[in-house]
Design an enzyme around this catalytic site. Structure first.
Site, mmCIF file in Angstrom:
data_model
loop_
_atom_site.group_PDB
_atom_site.id
_atom_site.type_symbol
_atom_site.label_atom_id
_atom_site.label_comp_id
_atom_site.label_asym_id
_atom_site.label_seq_id
_atom_site.Cartn_x
_atom_site.Cartn_y
_atom_site.Cartn_z
ATOM 1 N N LYS A 49 9.710 1.285 9.288
ATOM 2 C CA LYS A 49 8.717 1.729 8.264
ATOM 3 C C LYS A 49 8.944 3.073 7.846
ATOM 4 O O LYS A 49 9.401 4.069 8.596
ATOM 5 C CB LYS A 49 7.439 1.593 8.658
ATOM 6 C CG LYS A 49 6.608 1.816 7.748
ATOM 7 C CD LYS A 49 4.640 1.601 7.893
ATOM 8 C CE LYS A 49 4.075 2.760 8.725
ATOM 9 N NZ LYS A 49 4.085 4.149 8.389
ATOM 10 N N GLU B 279 -2.003 3.175 1.997
ATOM 11 C CA GLU B 279 -2.852 4.191 2.756
ATOM 12 C C GLU B 279 -3.823 4.970 1.982
ATOM 13 O O GLU B 279 -3.033 5.688 1.117
ATOM 14 C CB GLU B 279 -2.006 4.916 3.871
ATOM 15 C CG GLU B 279 -2.795 5.720 4.767
ATOM 16 C CD GLU B 279 -2.430 6.351 5.812
ATOM 17 O OE1 GLU B 279 -1.370 6.066 6.255
ATOM 18 O OE2 GLU B 279 -3.203 7.409 6.325
#
Ligand code: KIV
Length: 268
Positions: free
Chosen positions: A117, A186
């Site tokens: 990621k 996020e």
């Protein structure tokens, strides 16, 4: 839903989205906890660079190195059986260009990860494309990206103004176009995360991004109530383990000091 015991692979991420099944992800940094979470049946385990704060005691994720991530990815991999294991690419392991990014992503796969990621949107499109072209699965991460803390002026919710909302939509689309198999959203408003989730073909994993994402991720110390230096609004504690751990250690110390432990039954 997969039967317990059946290995989760990258192919399942697309299937979960297609079927509208939520993807459950949790962070882990060692074999012991990875095994517990794997047994609990989560779909994915993330060796996050949150390692910096919650394990290494650093003030941010910026000090986490490739060596740190390799060591902890290897440990988590040894505890993981069924869940799909993803490792974070730390600061400066991919921003310096596609060649460094490919090499470092490869190192994390050699340590035991099944995917990597990395943080960034349109600015990291070329890097994501380069890694994905080497058959290394990449997850994107847009919105509040902790490695950009100084550019953001702190850990602030992103995408509150319309111009920024459009930029985040563009970032998420760019990550998908570059070949990412999934993307973490996020610290963005729930309605924006919902729109991005509907627009993208790849699954979104939310953290502080509301309920309409295809999956959710939380840092294990947050959800277990082990880390209480700060508590962001999006964190729900599903356990309160700090106090029982402290109590157990106090009991142990007390028994040692009083000569109660070890007793005959603990001696040879
Ligand atoms: O480092 C991390 O743990 C993360 C998750 C919070 C998404 O990136």
């Amino acid at each position: 839903m997969k039967k317990v015991g059946e290995k989760v692979t990258i192919l399942d991420f697309a299937r979960y989205k297609e079927k509208g099944e939520k993807i459950v992800m949790i962070t882990a940094y060692d074999a012991l906890f990875a095994r517990i979470f794997d047994d609990a049946g989560v779909e994915s385990i993330l060796v996050g660079d949150s390692l910096g704060q919650v394990v290494l005691g650093l003030p941010s994720t910026l000090g986490v190195t490739m060596e740190d991530m390799e060591r902890h990815t290897g440990a988590a991999a040894r505890g993981t059986g069924r869940a799909f294991l993803i490792a974070d690419m730390p600061f400066l392991s991919f921003q310096t260009g596609p060649d460094d990014a490919i090499r470092n992503a490869g190192r994390l796969l050699q340590a035991g990860a099944e995917a990597v990621k990395l943080e960034g949107g349109r600015n990291m499109e070329n890097v994501i494309r380069a890694i994905a072209r080497c058959d290394i699965p990449v997850m994107g991460h847009v919105g509040l990206t902790p490695q950009s803390v100084h550019r953001m002026g702190g850990y602030r919710v992103q995408g509150r103004q319309e111009a920024q909302r459009q930029q985040l939509r563009d970032d998420a689309r760019a990550v998908q176009e570059a070949g990412a198999f999934s993307v973490v959203l996020e610290g963005i408003p729930a309605d924006l995360a919902g729109e991005i989730t509907e627009e993208l073909a790849i699954p979104t994993i939310g953290i502080g991004a509301g309920p309409r994402c295809d999956g959710q991720v939380l840092v294990m110390q947050d959800l277990l109530g082990l880390f209480d230096e700060f508590r962001p609004k999006f964190v729900k504690r599903f356990g309160e383990l700090k106090q029982p751990v402290r109590d157990a250690v106090r009991k142990y110390a007390d028994e040692v000091r009083r000569g109660k432990f070890p007793g005959k039954e603990h001696s040879f």
